[in-house]
Design an enzyme around this catalytic site. Sequence first.
Site, mmCIF file in Angstrom:
data_model
loop_
_atom_site.group_PDB
_atom_site.id
_atom_site.type_symbol
_atom_site.label_atom_id
_atom_site.label_comp_id
_atom_site.label_asym_id
_atom_site.label_seq_id
_atom_site.Cartn_x
_atom_site.Cartn_y
_atom_site.Cartn_z
ATOM 1 N N ARG A 36 7.959 -34.915 -14.199
ATOM 2 C CA ARG A 36 6.644 -35.574 -14.292
ATOM 3 C C ARG A 36 6.787 -36.983 -14.874
ATOM 4 O O ARG A 36 6.169 -37.931 -14.380
ATOM 5 C CB ARG A 36 5.708 -34.730 -15.168
ATOM 6 C CG ARG A 36 4.373 -35.417 -15.425
ATOM 7 C CD ARG A 36 3.450 -34.542 -16.235
ATOM 8 N NE ARG A 36 2.165 -35.181 -16.476
ATOM 9 C CZ ARG A 36 1.117 -34.557 -16.982
ATOM 10 N NH1 ARG A 36 1.198 -33.278 -17.282
ATOM 11 N NH2 ARG A 36 -0.010 -35.189 -17.186
ATOM 12 N N ASN A 79 0.047 -27.949 -8.972
ATOM 13 C CA ASN A 79 -0.288 -29.248 -8.374
ATOM 14 C C ASN A 79 0.794 -29.749 -7.432
ATOM 15 O O ASN A 79 1.949 -29.373 -7.593
ATOM 16 C CB ASN A 79 -0.471 -30.285 -9.504
ATOM 17 C CG ASN A 79 -1.870 -30.261 -10.058
ATOM 18 O OD1 ASN A 79 -2.825 -30.087 -9.328
ATOM 19 N ND2 ASN A 79 -1.985 -30.438 -11.386
ATOM 20 N N CYS A 99 -8.626 -25.351 -9.463
ATOM 21 C CA CYS A 99 -8.485 -26.465 -10.396
ATOM 22 C C CYS A 99 -9.536 -26.289 -11.486
ATOM 23 O O CYS A 99 -10.609 -25.735 -11.239
ATOM 24 C CB CYS A 99 -8.723 -27.777 -9.657
ATOM 25 S SG CYS A 99 -8.602 -29.221 -10.716
ATOM 26 N N HIS A 138 -8.861 -33.234 -7.119
ATOM 27 C CA HIS A 138 -8.641 -34.490 -7.859
ATOM 28 C C HIS A 138 -9.233 -35.704 -7.131
ATOM 29 O O HIS A 138 -8.737 -36.828 -7.285
ATOM 30 C CB HIS A 138 -7.146 -34.710 -8.172
ATOM 31 C CG HIS A 138 -6.631 -33.747 -9.206
ATOM 32 N ND1 HIS A 138 -5.351 -33.783 -9.698
ATOM 33 C CD2 HIS A 138 -7.239 -32.706 -9.835
ATOM 34 C CE1 HIS A 138 -5.194 -32.824 -10.591
ATOM 35 N NE2 HIS A 138 -6.331 -32.143 -10.680
ATOM 36 N N TYR A 190 -10.067 -38.400 -12.075
ATOM 37 C CA TYR A 190 -9.006 -38.908 -11.196
ATOM 38 C C TYR A 190 -9.488 -40.082 -10.343
ATOM 39 O O TYR A 190 -8.679 -40.824 -9.804
ATOM 40 C CB TYR A 190 -8.450 -37.777 -10.326
ATOM 41 C CG TYR A 190 -7.650 -36.794 -11.156
ATOM 42 C CD1 TYR A 190 -6.274 -36.932 -11.289
ATOM 43 C CD2 TYR A 190 -8.271 -35.776 -11.858
ATOM 44 C CE1 TYR A 190 -5.536 -36.069 -12.089
ATOM 45 C CE2 TYR A 190 -7.549 -34.905 -12.661
ATOM 46 C CZ TYR A 190 -6.187 -35.058 -12.776
ATOM 47 O OH TYR A 190 -5.459 -34.215 -13.580
HETATM 48 C C1 G6P Z 1 -6.733 -30.948 -15.344
HETATM 49 C C2 G6P Z 1 -6.414 -30.833 -13.901
HETATM 50 C C3 G6P Z 1 -5.057 -30.209 -13.692
HETATM 51 C C4 G6P Z 1 -4.032 -31.020 -14.413
HETATM 52 C C5 G6P Z 1 -4.419 -31.209 -15.853
HETATM 53 C C6 G6P Z 1 -3.533 -32.252 -16.470
HETATM 54 O O1 G6P Z 1 -6.896 -29.696 -15.863
HETATM 55 O O2 G6P Z 1 -7.374 -30.099 -13.232
HETATM 56 O O3 G6P Z 1 -4.739 -30.185 -12.325
HETATM 57 O O4 G6P Z 1 -2.784 -30.383 -14.342
HETATM 58 O O5 G6P Z 1 -5.725 -31.648 -16.020
HETATM 59 O O6 G6P Z 1 -3.540 -32.090 -17.847
HETATM 60 P P1 G6P Z 1 -2.314 -32.593 -18.726
HETATM 61 O O7 G6P Z 1 -2.604 -32.118 -20.080
HETATM 62 O O8 G6P Z 1 -1.081 -31.962 -18.101
HETATM 63 O O9 G6P Z 1 -2.299 -34.065 -18.569
#
Ligand code: G6P
Length: 418
Positions: free
Chosen positions: A90, A144, A165, A195, A242
Site C-alpha cells: 500500500r 479493495n 464497503c 469509492h 473519495y
Molecule cells: C473505508 C473504505 C474502505 C477502506 C478504508 C480505508 O472504510 O470503505 O474501503 O479500506 O476506509 O481506511 P484506512 O484506515 O485503511 O485508511
Amino acid sequence: MKLTIVGGGSTYTPELIDGLVRMRDRLDVTEVALHDVSAGRLDVLAAMSRRMFAAGGHPASVTTHTDLAPAAEGADIVLVQLRVGGQAARLQDETLPLRCDCLGQETTGAGGLAKALRTVPVMLDVAERVRAVNPSAWIIDFTNPVGIVTRALLQAGHTRVVGLCSAAVVFQRHFAKVLGVDPSRLTLDHVGLNHLTWERRVLLDGVDVLPRLLGEYGERVAPATGLPVDLVRRLGTVPSYYLHYYYAHDEVVAEQKANGVRAQEVMEIEGRLLEAYADSSVTTKPELLTRRGGAFYSEAALDLMASLRDGDGRTHVVNLRNGSALPFLPEDAVIEVPATVGADGPAALPVAPVEPLLSGLIAHVTAYEHLALEAAVHGGRDRVFRALLAHPLVGQYAVADRLTELLLEANRAALPWA
Ligand code: G6P
C-alpha cells in the site's frame, strides 16, 4: 452457522468479532474459521478473538487455517478481507504516483490500479478454491478495490458474490449522530461506483432531510467529505470522501507531498493494534481501531450476512452487477447502490435518473475499471497503459507511460507477466 474470514490475520478481525458479540441475537454463529497466509498473524488474531468471545459470553469456537479448503468447507458465508502484499505494498501504491504529480491513494488512481493488478488474480483463485469445496457459500468481498474485484468474480461465473464497503453505513451513522436520531430511521439514496458515490437524499422516516443536513448542519457534514462546506452545498449532494481526490486532486497531491500518505499512519496504527492484540489482558476491541476507515464495517457486514442467510429481502447498500439499474453503463459493470437482499442475493432498487455531473464521472471510471480488469486478468504492459490513460486522474500519455514503468517495476515480484 459457520463464518469463514479469509484474511483472518487482518487487524480488522476484532471489529467483526465485536459485531458478532453485540449482534448475537441476529446471527447465531457457532464457528469462526480464520484463514490467513501468515500463521503468526493467525495465532495472534485467533487468541484475541477467543478472548473477546469469552469476555462477551459468546459460545462460538475459533479455528485457524493456512489451507483454504478446510476453512471454507461447510461455511455459510466466506468473508474476504485480504490485502496482497500487506501495508508495504500500500505504501508503494500511495507514494509512486506522487513522482508524476498524481494522487497517492490505495484504491483511486494509479495506486488503485496497482492494487487491482496484484489482487484480482489472488481473489479469483480464492473464489475458485472456495467453490471447489463449497459451491453454495456466499462470498462477501471487502477486499479493495471492491468494485473491480466484485466485477472480476462475477465475470468469472461466481454468482454468489456480493461486494461490500463501509462507506454508506459510515455516512448513515454520521448523519444520525448529527441529527440526534437512531441510525435505523435513516435510509440513503446512495448512487455510483465503489469509492465514487454521492448521497442524493437522506430519508428520515421517509422524509428527505438532506436540505437540513447541508444547511443547518453543513459545517458538521462537510468535513466527512474532505471538501469545503460551500462546495458541498453547491453540489446539493454529499459526495464520498473519495470524491475529494477528484474535486481537489492537486491540493491533495501537494498535501501528500508535504505531509506523507495515509499508509504511513495506518502502519503505525496497525503496529500498535497488533501489540494490543498480543496482550492477553486485552479482551475487547481497542479504541484505536476507530482510527481505521473500516472501523464500523461489522455493522454493514453482519447485517448483510443475516439477510443472505434468511433471504429476508431487507435493503443494504452493496456492490452488484448493474443490469439495467444505471442505463448509461454496461450491464456487466458493478455499481454501488441500495439493493434488497433475498435468498438469491442482491437486487438493485430502482435508481432515479442520474444527473450529468455524476453520470459523466461514473461512466468514465466504469470504463477505466473495465480496462483495469482486462489488465489484471490478462496482463501486459499495453493493457496497463490503456487503463491508466482511461483514468480521469491520469489521462495524459506521457504520464501514463511513466506510471506504467514505475508500477510494473515495483510490482514485478507479484506479477508473473511483468
Ligand atoms: C473505508 C473504505 C474502505 C477502506 C478504508 C480505508 O472504510 O470503505 O474501503 O479500506 O476506509 O481506511 P484506512 O484506515 O485503511 O485508511
